[in-house]
Design a protein around this motif. Structure first.
Motif, mmCIF file in Angstrom:
data_model
loop_
_atom_site.group_PDB
_atom_site.id
_atom_site.type_symbol
_atom_site.label_atom_id
_atom_site.label_comp_id
_atom_site.label_asym_id
_atom_site.label_seq_id
_atom_site.Cartn_x
_atom_site.Cartn_y
_atom_site.Cartn_z
ATOM 1 N N GLU A 409 22.476 32.766 31.439
ATOM 2 C CA GLU A 409 23.683 31.996 31.747
ATOM 3 C C GLU A 409 23.481 31.071 32.940
ATOM 4 O OE1 GLU A 409 27.149 33.262 29.742
ATOM 5 O OE2 GLU A 409 27.106 35.003 31.097
ATOM 6 N N THR A 410 22.448 31.387 33.731
ATOM 7 C CA THR A 410 22.162 30.530 34.876
ATOM 8 C C THR A 410 21.510 29.224 34.403
ATOM 9 O OG1 THR A 410 21.830 32.564 36.095
ATOM 10 C CG2 THR A 410 21.166 30.542 37.189
ATOM 11 N N SER A 411 20.533 29.356 33.496
ATOM 12 C CA SER A 411 19.853 28.151 33.016
ATOM 13 C C SER A 411 20.418 27.650 31.684
ATOM 14 C CB SER A 411 18.360 28.431 32.858
ATOM 15 O OG SER A 411 18.166 29.329 31.783
ATOM 16 N N GLN A 412 21.390 28.402 31.140
ATOM 17 C CA GLN A 412 22.028 28.028 29.874
ATOM 18 C C GLN A 412 21.085 28.025 28.678
ATOM 19 O OE1 GLN A 412 25.370 27.523 29.006
ATOM 20 N NE2 GLN A 412 25.685 28.445 31.005
ATOM 21 N N GLN A 413 19.900 28.694 28.829
ATOM 22 C CA GLN A 413 19.007 28.794 27.674
ATOM 23 C C GLN A 413 19.451 29.959 26.817
ATOM 24 O OE1 GLN A 413 15.541 29.105 30.280
ATOM 25 N NE2 GLN A 413 14.505 27.675 28.881
ATOM 26 N N GLU A 414 19.324 29.818 25.515
ATOM 27 C CA GLU A 414 19.625 30.977 24.684
ATOM 28 C C GLU A 414 18.746 31.012 23.450
ATOM 29 O OE1 GLU A 414 23.905 30.191 23.594
ATOM 30 O OE2 GLU A 414 23.060 30.608 21.606
ATOM 31 N N ARG A 415 18.581 32.216 22.913
ATOM 32 C CA ARG A 415 17.847 32.374 21.659
ATOM 33 C C ARG A 415 18.471 33.518 20.883
ATOM 34 N NH1 ARG A 415 12.084 34.160 24.509
ATOM 35 N NH2 ARG A 415 12.899 35.906 25.692
ATOM 36 N N LYS A 483 11.623 46.372 18.706
ATOM 37 C CA LYS A 483 12.948 46.193 19.298
ATOM 38 C C LYS A 483 13.354 44.719 19.272
ATOM 39 C CE LYS A 483 11.390 48.453 22.984
ATOM 40 N NZ LYS A 483 11.240 49.164 24.248
ATOM 41 N N PRO A 484 14.637 44.434 19.132
ATOM 42 C CA PRO A 484 15.076 43.030 19.061
ATOM 43 C C PRO A 484 14.653 42.207 20.275
ATOM 44 C CG PRO A 484 16.965 44.534 19.172
ATOM 45 C CD PRO A 484 15.760 45.357 18.938
ATOM 46 N N GLU A 485 14.601 42.804 21.466
ATOM 47 C CA GLU A 485 14.204 42.073 22.671
ATOM 48 C C GLU A 485 12.777 41.537 22.532
ATOM 49 O OE1 GLU A 485 15.952 45.049 22.349
ATOM 50 O OE2 GLU A 485 15.439 46.032 24.224
ATOM 51 N N ILE A 486 11.965 42.232 21.734
ATOM 52 C CA ILE A 486 10.587 41.780 21.522
ATOM 53 C C ILE A 486 10.522 40.811 20.343
ATOM 54 C CG2 ILE A 486 8.269 42.533 20.845
ATOM 55 C CD1 ILE A 486 8.822 45.106 22.436
ATOM 56 N N ARG A 487 11.223 41.164 19.269
ATOM 57 C CA ARG A 487 11.115 40.331 18.071
ATOM 58 C C ARG A 487 11.742 38.959 18.249
ATOM 59 N NH1 ARG A 487 12.850 41.916 12.778
ATOM 60 N NH2 ARG A 487 14.401 43.246 13.741
ATOM 61 N N ILE A 488 12.653 38.866 19.209
ATOM 62 C CA ILE A 488 13.273 37.553 19.416
ATOM 63 C C ILE A 488 12.231 36.568 19.964
ATOM 64 C CG2 ILE A 488 14.066 37.835 21.810
ATOM 65 C CD1 ILE A 488 16.770 36.660 20.693
ATOM 66 N N GLN A 489 11.162 37.120 20.548
ATOM 67 C CA GLN A 489 10.112 36.263 21.090
ATOM 68 C C GLN A 489 9.093 35.869 20.023
ATOM 69 O OE1 GLN A 489 8.671 37.688 24.869
ATOM 70 N NE2 GLN A 489 10.512 38.912 25.182
ATOM 71 N N LYS A 490 9.036 36.658 18.958
ATOM 72 C CA LYS A 490 8.123 36.335 17.867
ATOM 73 C C LYS A 490 8.733 36.945 16.594
ATOM 74 C CE LYS A 490 3.095 36.161 17.079
ATOM 75 N NZ LYS A 490 2.960 36.433 15.657
ATOM 76 N N ASN A 491 9.465 36.128 15.864
ATOM 77 C CA ASN A 491 10.249 36.612 14.729
ATOM 78 C C ASN A 491 9.432 37.257 13.624
ATOM 79 O OD1 ASN A 491 12.930 34.129 14.672
ATOM 80 N ND2 ASN A 491 12.521 35.854 15.996
#
Lengths: 717, 214
Positions: A409-415, A483-491
């Protein structure tokens, strides 16, 4: 006059002059043994008898013509044949086949521990969750005193046989729960979210489990809520850390339990010093409602909703710097579950439901704000057909829809990403005899994100080796995505895989249970990465592998010592795997080699009290010391925890409960945290990962109010 | 003349009783089995009488009493010390199954509810260390419901008194409440008819309990 008399005499004597059919014979079982006490009769008449000690029977009937001769006996399939009642002497023999039912049939126990009030091989009882010292009313706390699990004091989740906590899935009435544990900062232990009093029993598997469950490499924990409470009542509890109000209303065919609770550790922490610097002590409020409605003759509809809001903020020193890391977490959680089960005629039954989990964490790390949102929806429908008491087949379809989003939320980046998985499972139990059962299952899955389909087979068998003992074996293949926290980095990360082989021996005789199990698990395609910086992992791949093997013992006894129930467990785990970015296979920090615990409860009538203690020990946690050669080469000192509890019942509907964990104040350590950079002397500075506090003290008053004078707290002991 | 009157009288008795038998063989059969039930001691005797009641039940498919007594016989078998826990449970489960069927024939029946509680109590007694906590509230709830359905059912009252007595001993509190219930049940037992085929068992056990109370 005389004619009348003759007529009447003739009338009352009809039965004497009627020709009688004389029926005799013998009843035996399939082994040729005589069966005494068998009910032998002509259908739809009073005529019949019971077989004698040698299985012989004989009786007469005045019935005429074609009739059905029935033989029936408790524990056996009835048998019938058509006979012609023609006034002759007849001989009929029967061979009865034994019924296979829950009481006499062998059950598969490899990898399985069921908490049930009725089963004879009791490893755990539903009440143990509330009454085990040191469990602090957490379902998971009690399970960590069972074989195959290890206590990881700085985490609080369930670690099974060398697997990490994410390898265990938790189900509520058969439907998966997303984010079953409260959100917490690193090294601050968490708890499972649900009130243990909601459940009538549970099924805990340490491996080799049914095809009904998937996407869990190590373990499945199935919690079953109470079907119908007994009476209207109000439960009030006031605890050193909060309070709880529960109201139960029971109708003829429906009931509802609603509760509200709040928890705040601030007052407690202001009196008792903590090892950790809490800027905001953990606090939460939650509300829960569980409704049940009986439908028709055997249907039961249940609906459950849980909502929760929790906050914590903690300052943690960082090794090698003066910097303090401040983590604050604001968690919103909602879970809903609607399920239905019904038994139909002719051996058909079905169950299924829908669950939805929503979890949102607002995390601040030194001023940078993150928002993580997980959702999980699960739809399931299962049809079971019992073709006979020997063969049953279970067939189910499941749909999972899950989403994960993280936003800085600080840098407004999201995935974000979302996926659907479609699953089918089929599983069949076949009893060759009451002493031997086979189970085979297959679970097939299609994942929309990976656009891949896969199948995992499961198989097990159990053999009753004696009056009180049995041996069982289980095999299964299990797959799980990261885990989703990992898979979000490499789908496109694929499944990690594990194969389980489990051999179990169980001996159980009234009040005493001995269980031992040996297991081997292989791990393939585990997640690895090359390097990490803050939340980002680089070079993620599926190239890891490993294994876990070991054995455990469990002995429980409520017979030998008067008014005393105790159990002892020991688990040996040898596990190595490619972990994170280590080059070699290492033993993970969450897999201590030797684990043991002793739990004891004793009711002392003179004091109106139940006293209990539990002692847990393990041989220490592995950690990586960058100042030494090698990887994960160091081990902490042994872990020790002696917890005591005292429940005092001044009157039947009131309990005053006191509990203290780690009474001896043992300084347990769970590893060391090292500085990311070496200091001027070339050394990496370190800080031990400690317990949040040396001891945890709990005092609570539990009061039940009911118009029904028989309501009491006995069932909470 | 006297002779004719006598013959006539005998005749009437014969006729009415045989007509009664023709009209109601059910009661006759039930009474015969109840006499056997009263004297039954061994597993074999109870099993034989349970079989007889089950035979009556399958013929008289609208009557709850044969099912009730079959269940009662099975519960008595389950108390036999020679049986293993599994065997005991088989008999108690059978009793519960029969009572479930009986309930479909006669709803809100205090006797059936009380006997269901008795089956639960018997299961509890088979393994009190493991089952005491979970089953005692269930048994008490059923006895409570049976008393609610008919406050004059001495069996419901006596069985509840038993549970209360155990509970009072457990908590080390006074047994006055349990004892007054037991006494009331004895009073109700004394006013109960033991002629027909309705349940009348338990009077002696209740009396024995009141002697313990003194």
């Amino acid at each position: 006059m005389k004619t009348l008399l003759t007529f009447i005499l003739a009338l009352s004597a009809t039965s004497v002059v009627t020709a009688q059919t004389f029926i005799q014979g013998i009843v035996t079982d399939t082994k040729g043994e005589a069966l005494p006490g068998v009910n032998v009769f002509i259908e739809d008449t009073y005529d019949g008898t019971s077989s004698d000690g040698n299985g012989n029977f004989n009786f007469t009937t005045t019935e005429k013509g074609e009739k059905t001769l029935v033989v029936s006996m408790i524990g056996f399939h009835p048998s019938a044949k058509t006979i012609n009642c023609d006034g002759t002497k007849q001989q009929h023999s029967f061979v009865l086949k034994e019924k296979i039912d829950q009481l006499n049939a062998v059950t598969i126990t490899a990898g399985a521990m069921e908490a049930s009030d009725v089963k004879k091989a009791v490893v755990m009882k539903p009440l143990d969750i509330v009454t085990t010292s040191g469990a602090m009313g957490d379902v998971i706390g009690a399970l960590t005193k069972l074989p195959g699990t290890s206590t990881v004091g700085n985490d609080g989740r369930l670690f099974v046989r060398g697997g990490d906590a994410s390898e265990t899935n938790i189900y509520f009435d058969g439907l998966q729960v997303g984010n079953a544990y409260g959100s917490t900062a690193s090294n601050v232990p968490t708890r499972s979210r649900f009130n243990p009093n909601l459940f009538k029993g549970s099924f805990f598997s340490t491996g080799g489990y049914s095809a009904e469950f998937g996407q869990a490499l190590s373990s499945a924990l199935v919690l079953n809520s109470i079907d119908m409470p007994l009476r209207n009542q109000t439960d009030l509890s006031l605890m050193s850390i909060g309070g709880d109000f529960t109201q139960t209303l029971v109708g003829e065919r429906n009931s509802v339990t609603a509760s509200g609770a709040f928890m705040n550790l601030a007052p407690y922490q202001s009196i008792i010093s903590q090892n950790m610097d809490f800027e905001k002590a953990p606090s939460s409020w939650q509300a829960e409602i569980l409704g049940r409605q009986k439908v028709g003759k055997s249907g039961l509809l249940k609906a459950f909703y849980h909502t929760e809001h929790a906050k914590v903020s903690v300052n943690q020193e960082q090794p090698g710097t003066d910097e303090v890391l401040t983590t604050s977490i604001n968690n919103n959680y909602n879970f809903g579950n609607i399920n239905y089960k019904q038994a139909l005629d002719n051996g058909w039954s079905y169950y299924g439901g829908v669950s939805a989990s929503f979890n949102q964490d607002n995390i601040g790390i030194n001023g940078t704000q993150f928002k993580l949102t997980n959702t999980l929806n699960h739809i399931k429908g299962v049809i079971v057909k019992d073709f006979s008491d020997r063969l049953s087949v279970k067939n189910g379809l499941e749909l999972y829809h899950s989403t994960y989003k993280e936003k800085n939320e600080t840098s407004q980046q999201e995935r974000s990403f979302n996926e659907n998985t479609y699953n089918h499972f089929i599983e069949s139990d076949y009893y060759l005899s009451k002493n031997l059962v086979f189970r085979a299952g297959l679970r097939s899955t299609y994942n929309t994100l990976l656009e891949k389909i896969w199948a995992t087979p499961r198989a097990s068998l159990a053999y009753k080796s004696g009056e009180n003992s049995q041996v069982s074996f289980a095999y299964g293949q299990f797959k799980q995505l990261a885990k989703p926290e990992i898979r979000i980095q490499k789908n496109d990360l694929g499944n990690s895989e594990s194969s389980h082989f489990i051999l179990n021996y169980l001996y159980s005789k009234k009040g005493r249970t001995f269980r031992t199990e040996a297991f081997y698990k292989s791990y393939e395609n585990l997640i690895r990465y090359d390097s990490a910086s803050s939340r980002n992992l680089y070079g993620l791949n599926n190239n890891g592998s490993g294994y876990a093997q070991g054995f455990d013992f469990f002995y429980r006894d409520n017979k030998s010592l008067r008014e005393t129930d105790f159990w002892i467990t020991y688990s040996f785990t040898d596990s190595e795997r490619n972990l994170n970015n280590f080059e070699s296979k290492v033993t993970p920090g969450y897999a201590p080699k030797h684990n043991a615990s002793v739990v004891m409860k004793r009711f002392i009538q003179a004091l109106n009290s139940q006293l209990g203690f539990s002692y847990s020990w393990n041989s220490g946690y592995n950690y990586h010391n960058p100042n030494m050669a090698g990887e994960m080469q160091s081990t902490t000192r042994d872990y020790n925890n002696l917890s005591i509890s005292w429940s005092y019942l001044p009157m039947p509907n009131l309990i005053i409960h006191f509990e203290c964990s780690n009474v001896l104040g043992y300084k347990n350590e769970f590893g060391y945290q090292y500085a990311t950079q070496p200091n001027a002397q070339g050394q990496f500075e370190s800080l031990p990962i400690q317990q949040v506090a040396d001891r945890f003290l709990f005092l609570g008053i539990f009061w039940t109010i009911s118009k029904d004078k028989n309501a009491n707290q006995l069932n909470n002991l | 003349m006297k002779k004719t009157v006598l013959t006539f009288a005998i005749l009437i008795i014969v006729v009415t009783s045989s007509i009664a038998e023709i009209i109601n063989p059910y009661e006759k059969a039930m009474k015969a089995q109840l006499a056997l039930l009263d004297s039954a001691q061994t597993i074999q005797e109870y099993q034989a009488v349970a079989n007889s009641f089950e035979r009556i039940a399958q013929k008289e498919s609208n009557e709850w009493l044969p099912l009730y007594y079959a269940a009662y016989s099975y519960i008595n078998i389950g108390f036999d010390k020679s049986l293993t826990l599994d065997q005991k449970d088989t008999y108690f489960n059978k009793a519960e199954e029969l009572l479930k069927k009986a309930e479909t024939l006669s709803a809100n029946n205090s006797e059936i509810t009380a006997l269901r509680g008795y089956a639960v109590m018997a299961k509890l007694a088979a393994d009190p260390a493991s089952r005491g906590q979970s089953l005692s509230p269930v048994a008490m709830q059923l006895f409570g419901k049976a008393i609610q359905q008919n406050g004059k059912n001495p069996r419901a009252l006596y069985l509840m008194a038993q549970m209360e007595y155990g509970m009072a001993q457990f908590f080390g509190s006074g047994t006055e409440k349990a004892c007054s219930m037991a006494k009331k049940s004895v009073f109700l037992y004394e006013n109960e008819s033991i002629e027909g085929i309705n349940p009348y068992w338990g009077a002696e056990m209740a009396k024995e309990m009141t002697t313990k109370c003194k």
